[in-house]
Design an enzyme around this catalytic site. Structure first.
Site, PDB file in Angstrom:
ATOM      1  N   SER A 154       0.944  -1.566   0.031  1.00  0.00           N
ATOM      2  CA  SER A 154      -0.153   0.335   0.017  1.00  0.00           C
ATOM      3  C   SER A 154       1.099   1.597   0.186  1.00  0.00           C
ATOM      4  CB  SER A 154      -0.939  -0.160   1.230  1.00  0.00           C
ATOM      5  OG  SER A 154      -2.367  -0.983   1.290  1.00  0.00           O
ATOM      6  N   THR A 171       1.603   4.168   1.176  1.00  0.00           N
ATOM      7  CA  THR A 171       1.571   4.735   1.760  1.00  0.00           C
ATOM      8  C   THR A 171       2.610   6.002   2.400  1.00  0.00           C
ATOM      9  OG1 THR A 171       1.179   3.310   3.535  1.00  0.00           O
ATOM     10  CG2 THR A 171      -0.651   3.973   2.633  1.00  0.00           C
ATOM     11  N   ALA A 217       7.878  -0.843  11.132  1.00  0.00           N
ATOM     12  CA  ALA A 217       6.533  -0.297  10.684  1.00  0.00           C
ATOM     13  C   ALA A 217       7.209   0.862  10.135  1.00  0.00           C
ATOM     14  CB  ALA A 217       5.780   0.300  11.294  1.00  0.00           C
ATOM     15  N   LYS A 218       6.618   1.220   8.880  1.00  0.00           N
ATOM     16  CA  LYS A 218       6.539   2.893   7.774  1.00  0.00           C
ATOM     17  C   LYS A 218       6.891   3.635   8.628  1.00  0.00           C
ATOM     18  CE  LYS A 218       3.601   1.821   4.069  1.00  0.00           C
ATOM     19  NZ  LYS A 218       2.838   1.369   3.591  1.00  0.00           N
ATOM     20  N   ARG A 219       6.798   3.659   9.971  1.00  0.00           N
ATOM     21  CA  ARG A 219       6.888   5.126  11.048  1.00  0.00           C
ATOM     22  C   ARG A 219       8.439   5.024  11.261  1.00  0.00           C
ATOM     23  NH1 ARG A 219       4.133   1.268  14.020  1.00  0.00           N
ATOM     24  NH2 ARG A 219       4.755   0.713  15.385  1.00  0.00           N
TER      25      ARG A 219
END
Length: 318
Positions: A50, A52, A287-289
């Protein structure tokens, strides 16, 4: 008696059909398991990010795992963009993700399927489920739903079931007329009764009995987005002829819902392999963070594609 999944086929021509608008009247013919070609021995996997944000090492592991499985079996690795969240998914993120994947040496057949371009296709499946009497509108806000499902201290949380009963007919109509947001929920008990017991196969864990009831009346779409992760991924895997779904073990439970949708919509069922997750030094899932392990940052720091791939494979527990 448990109902086993039918062997999945590889409908090559459907990879081109899915680019066109999908009339509901063609639904049964095109995606009915009975209408697909005879089972194919070719392994077809996919990686479906995805867009994002930037890809991180966890994404790379999932992509390499899927690509390696296809290569090992002399099969095909596909890429799919899961961008139904039009607010968070951005074209610039997609472009960056594709560039990172190509930089790593991955390739895939074109064109790439983008879910945001096929809402009519998903809507046709919703229409079919509605014809079966399996969908209803839930107008409850998140707070209203939490209040309705709250349980006494120390008891398990109640899963959502027939949540339309918490509003009167008049109030539901008032909210509908006012254009209030709603979720389309699947009447889980009725759906399970319709298909009976189901199983699916995880190549690492063996045969699994489907337990979709653990989710209650799952959301399949919303007023502003005519699909959900569960519905879109199940339909796309069938349409693209995926024979082996590889993904993180954090999505293991989702497969219970996907197996139910396959049975309801008469779709083939692939094999699954839910691999382990890459974790950071703190033991938490990447995670993307976590910008420190973004592929963009590793590239900027001078790491080569081979080094990044080696870094991922060495951290794997599979």
């Amino acid at each position: 008696m448990l109902r086993r999944a039918r062997p999945v086929s590889l409908p090559r021509l459907l990879r081109y059909l899915y680019q066109e608008p999908f009339p509901a009247k063609l639904w049964r013919h095109t995606l009915s398991a009975a209408s697909l070609p005879l089972p194919s021995a070719e392994t077809v996997t996919r990686f479906a990010p995805s867009p994002t944000g930037n890809l991180h090492l966890g994404h790379v592991y999932s992509a390499l795992f899927a690509a390696d499985q296809a290569k090992r079996d002399g099969g095909t690795f596909l890429l799919r963009i899961e961008d139904i969240d039009l607010t968070r998914c951005k074209p610039e993120h997609e472009a960056a993700n594709l560039e990172d994947l190509r930089w790593l040496g991955l390739s895939w057949p074109e064109p790439v399927r983008r879910q945001s371009e096929h809402f009519d296709f998903y809507r046709a499946a919703l229409d079919r489920l509605e014809e079966m009497g399996l969908l209803y509108r839930c107008f409850l806000s998140r707070r209203e739903l939490n209040d309705a499902l709250s349980a006494p201290h120390g008891t398990p949380r109640i899963v959502p079931a027939d949540t339309d009963k918490y509003l009167s007919d008049a109030e539901r109509q008032r909210r509908l007329d006012a254009g209030s947001p709603f979720a389309l929920r699947l009447r889980m008990a009725r759906a399970i009764e319709r298909v009976g017991p189901l199983v699916w196969t995880d190549r690492q864990r063996g045969d699994q009995q489907a337990r979709p009831e653990i989710f209650g009346d799952v959301v399949l779409a919303r007023r502003d987005i005519p699909t959900s992760y569960h519905l879109a991924v199940t339909l796309d895997d069938a349409l693209q002829g995926i024979t082996l779904v590889t993904r993180g073990e954090d999505l293991l439970d989702s497969t219970h819902i996907h197996r139910l949708l396959q049975a309801l919509l008469d779709l083939p069922t692939p094999d699954y392999h839910h691999h382990g997750l890459l974790c950071g030094k703190d033991g938490k899932r990447l995670a993307k963070r976590d910008r420190s392990i973004a592929i963009r940052d590793l590239r900027a720091a001078g790491h080569s594609p081979g080094e990044v791939c080696a870094m991922v494979r060495s951290a794997s527990s599979d």
